[in-house]
Scaffold this motif. Structure first.
Motif, PDB file in Angstrom:
ATOM      1  N   ASP A   2       5.397  34.760  18.329  1.00  6.97           N
ATOM      2  CA  ASP A   2       4.365  35.089  19.300  1.00  6.97           C
ATOM      3  C   ASP A   2       4.916  35.943  20.426  1.00  6.97           C
ATOM      4  OD1 ASP A   2       2.675  33.472  17.818  1.00  6.97           O
ATOM      5  OD2 ASP A   2       2.997  31.720  19.084  1.00  6.97           O
ATOM      6  N   ALA A   3       4.020  36.765  20.998  1.00  6.90           N
ATOM      7  CA  ALA A   3       4.418  37.599  22.128  1.00  6.90           C
ATOM      8  C   ALA A   3       4.619  36.734  23.370  1.00  6.90           C
ATOM      9  CB  ALA A   3       3.371  38.666  22.388  1.00  6.90           C
ATOM     10  N   ASN A   4       3.922  35.627  23.442  1.00  8.11           N
ATOM     11  CA  ASN A   4       4.065  34.689  24.560  1.00  8.11           C
ATOM     12  C   ASN A   4       4.435  33.334  23.999  1.00  8.11           C
ATOM     13  OD1 ASN A   4       3.204  36.427  26.775  1.00  8.11           O
ATOM     14  ND2 ASN A   4       1.210  36.384  25.773  1.00  8.11           N
ATOM     15  N   ILE A   5       5.581  32.852  24.401  1.00  7.59           N
ATOM     16  CA  ILE A   5       6.074  31.598  23.832  1.00  7.59           C
ATOM     17  C   ILE A   5       6.615  30.714  24.959  1.00  7.59           C
ATOM     18  CG2 ILE A   5       8.318  32.638  23.299  1.00  7.59           C
ATOM     19  CD1 ILE A   5       8.408  30.847  20.800  1.00  7.59           C
ATOM     20  N   SER A   6       6.357  29.426  24.844  1.00  8.05           N
ATOM     21  CA  SER A   6       6.822  28.480  25.866  1.00  8.05           C
ATOM     22  C   SER A   6       8.318  28.225  25.704  1.00  8.05           C
ATOM     23  CB  SER A   6       6.065  27.160  25.734  1.00  8.05           C
ATOM     24  OG  SER A   6       6.476  26.486  24.554  1.00  8.05           O
ATOM     25  N   LEU A  27      22.156  31.918  34.709  1.00  4.64           N
ATOM     26  CA  LEU A  27      23.259  32.879  34.597  1.00  4.64           C
ATOM     27  C   LEU A  27      22.770  34.325  34.523  1.00  4.64           C
ATOM     28  CD1 LEU A  27      25.590  31.104  31.995  1.00  4.64           C
ATOM     29  CD2 LEU A  27      25.879  31.228  34.480  1.00  4.64           C
ATOM     30  N   GLY A  28      21.466  34.505  34.370  1.00  5.03           N
ATOM     31  CA  GLY A  28      20.920  35.852  34.273  1.00  5.03           C
ATOM     32  C   GLY A  28      20.973  36.438  32.875  1.00  5.03           C
ATOM     33  N   LEU A  29      21.240  35.599  31.872  1.00 12.73           N
ATOM     34  CA  LEU A  29      21.304  36.087  30.496  1.00 12.73           C
ATOM     35  C   LEU A  29      19.920  36.317  29.899  1.00 12.73           C
ATOM     36  CD1 LEU A  29      24.175  33.810  29.127  1.00 12.73           C
ATOM     37  CD2 LEU A  29      24.324  36.221  29.792  1.00 12.73           C
ATOM     38  N   ILE A  30      18.967  35.493  30.307  1.00 11.92           N
ATOM     39  CA  ILE A  30      17.581  35.655  29.868  1.00 11.92           C
ATOM     40  C   ILE A  30      16.687  35.479  31.081  1.00 11.92           C
ATOM     41  CG2 ILE A  30      17.994  34.848  27.499  1.00 11.92           C
ATOM     42  CD1 ILE A  30      16.605  32.187  28.335  1.00 11.92           C
ATOM     43  N   ALA A  31      15.450  35.922  30.934  1.00  9.26           N
ATOM     44  CA  ALA A  31      14.463  35.741  31.997  1.00  9.26           C
ATOM     45  C   ALA A  31      13.097  35.586  31.347  1.00  9.26           C
ATOM     46  CB  ALA A  31      14.459  36.936  32.939  1.00  9.26           C
ATOM     47  N   PRO A  32      12.262  34.722  31.917  1.00 14.53           N
ATOM     48  CA  PRO A  32      10.917  34.605  31.369  1.00 14.53           C
ATOM     49  C   PRO A  32      10.128  35.882  31.659  1.00 14.53           C
ATOM     50  CG  PRO A  32      11.130  33.257  33.342  1.00 14.53           C
ATOM     51  CD  PRO A  32      12.484  33.819  33.047  1.00 14.53           C
ATOM     52  N   LYS A  33       9.197  36.178  30.780  1.00 10.87           N
ATOM     53  CA  LYS A  33       8.325  37.342  30.973  1.00 10.87           C
ATOM     54  C   LYS A  33       7.476  37.128  32.224  1.00 10.87           C
ATOM     55  CE  LYS A  33       4.514  39.722  28.652  1.00 10.87           C
ATOM     56  NZ  LYS A  33       3.682  39.717  27.458  1.00 10.87           N
ATOM     57  N   ARG A  34       7.021  35.898  32.340  1.00 10.48           N
ATOM     58  CA  ARG A  34       6.200  35.522  33.498  1.00 10.48           C
ATOM     59  C   ARG A  34       6.174  34.006  33.605  1.00 10.48           C
ATOM     60  NH1 ARG A  34       1.235  33.700  31.683  1.00 10.48           N
ATOM     61  NH2 ARG A  34       0.825  34.193  29.499  1.00 10.48           N
ATOM     62  N   ARG A  35       5.516  33.529  34.624  1.00 11.79           N
ATOM     63  CA  ARG A  35       5.268  32.098  34.782  1.00 11.79           C
ATOM     64  C   ARG A  35       3.761  31.889  34.859  1.00 11.79           C
ATOM     65  NH1 ARG A  35       9.452  28.310  36.297  1.00 11.79           N
ATOM     66  NH2 ARG A  35      11.438  29.377  36.402  1.00 11.79           N
ATOM     67  N   THR A  36       3.341  30.768  34.320  1.00  9.25           N
ATOM     68  CA  THR A  36       1.913  30.449  34.347  1.00  9.25           C
ATOM     69  C   THR A  36       1.535  29.962  35.734  1.00  9.25           C
ATOM     70  OG1 THR A  36       2.224  28.140  33.713  1.00  9.25           O
ATOM     71  CG2 THR A  36       1.997  29.767  31.915  1.00  9.25           C
ATOM     72  N   ALA A  37       0.233  29.731  35.932  1.00  7.52           N
ATOM     73  CA  ALA A  37      -0.251  29.198  37.205  1.00  7.52           C
ATOM     74  C   ALA A  37       0.385  27.838  37.496  1.00  7.52           C
ATOM     75  CB  ALA A  37      -1.766  29.095  37.194  1.00  7.52           C
ATOM     76  N   ALA A  38       0.725  27.110  36.424  1.00  7.78           N
ATOM     77  CA  ALA A  38       1.367  25.800  36.567  1.00  7.78           C
ATOM     78  C   ALA A  38       2.897  25.939  36.654  1.00  7.78           C
ATOM     79  CB  ALA A  38       0.989  24.895  35.410  1.00  7.78           C
ATOM     80  N   ASN A  39       3.374  27.164  36.764  1.00  4.70           N
ATOM     81  CA  ASN A  39       4.801  27.491  36.916  1.00  4.70           C
ATOM     82  C   ASN A  39       5.621  27.254  35.643  1.00  4.70           C
ATOM     83  OD1 ASN A  39       6.721  28.729  38.572  1.00  4.70           O
ATOM     84  ND2 ASN A  39       7.605  26.761  39.160  1.00  4.70           N
ATOM     85  N   TYR A  40       4.962  27.245  34.483  1.00  2.38           N
ATOM     86  CA  TYR A  40       5.684  27.141  33.215  1.00  2.38           C
ATOM     87  C   TYR A  40       6.239  28.508  32.838  1.00  2.38           C
ATOM     88  CZ  TYR A  40       3.595  22.533  32.490  1.00  2.38           C
ATOM     89  OH  TYR A  40       3.214  21.226  32.620  1.00  2.38           O
TER      90      TYR A  40
END
Length: 136
Positions: A2-6, A27-40
């Motif tokens: 999926d393009a958006n995955i938890s 560590l800055g190796l990965i980053a979430p694409k975004r956070r949901t309204a619930a901060n997930y």
């Protein structure tokens, strides 16, 4: 994928714990694409590719610090590949040193192992006596 995955689904697909992903994020190796309204955290396929890169690099013995350097170089397409080659050669030299050290340890163990008949009281065990003897 999926393009958006938890984070939980990503961790499961990658075969790592969610805490590992959080650690990689710190560590800055990965980053979430975004956070949901619930901060997930919500990740995308770019993160899954980075995780594959990280796991492959780890399997070759690179530390997370070295992997961070490799990812930075990967992110700079016009960077000179000589930097990647140098990091790899440094890792090979490090592994060669570790192999030499392990071979010395093995030789030492083999030497004291041949002294032990494998039966009798431990008070007469040449292996234990060699470990106790401070002169060796």
């Amino acid at each position: 994928m999926d393009a958006n995955i938890s984070i939980g689904a990503l961790a499961q697909k990658a075969g790592v714990a969610t805490e590992t992903l959080r650690y990689y994020e710190r560590l800055g190796l990965i980053a979430p694409k975004r956070r949901t309204a619930a901060n997930y955290r919500v990740y995308d396929t770019t993160t899954t590719h980075r995780l594959t890169f990280i796991r492959q690099a780890q399997s070759l013995g690179f530390s997370l610090t070295e992997i961070s350097e490799l990812l930075a170089l990967h992110g700079r397409p016009m960077a000179d590949m000589a930097e990647v080659k140098q990091l790899t050669e440094t890792k090979i030299a490090d592994i060669d040193q570790k192999i030499t050290h392990l071979q010395r340890i093995k030789s030492g163990l083999e030497a004291i192992n041949t002294l032990c008949p494998g039966h009798g009281p431990t008070t007469e065990c040449p292996i234990l006596n060699a470990l106790i003897n401070e002169d060796k």
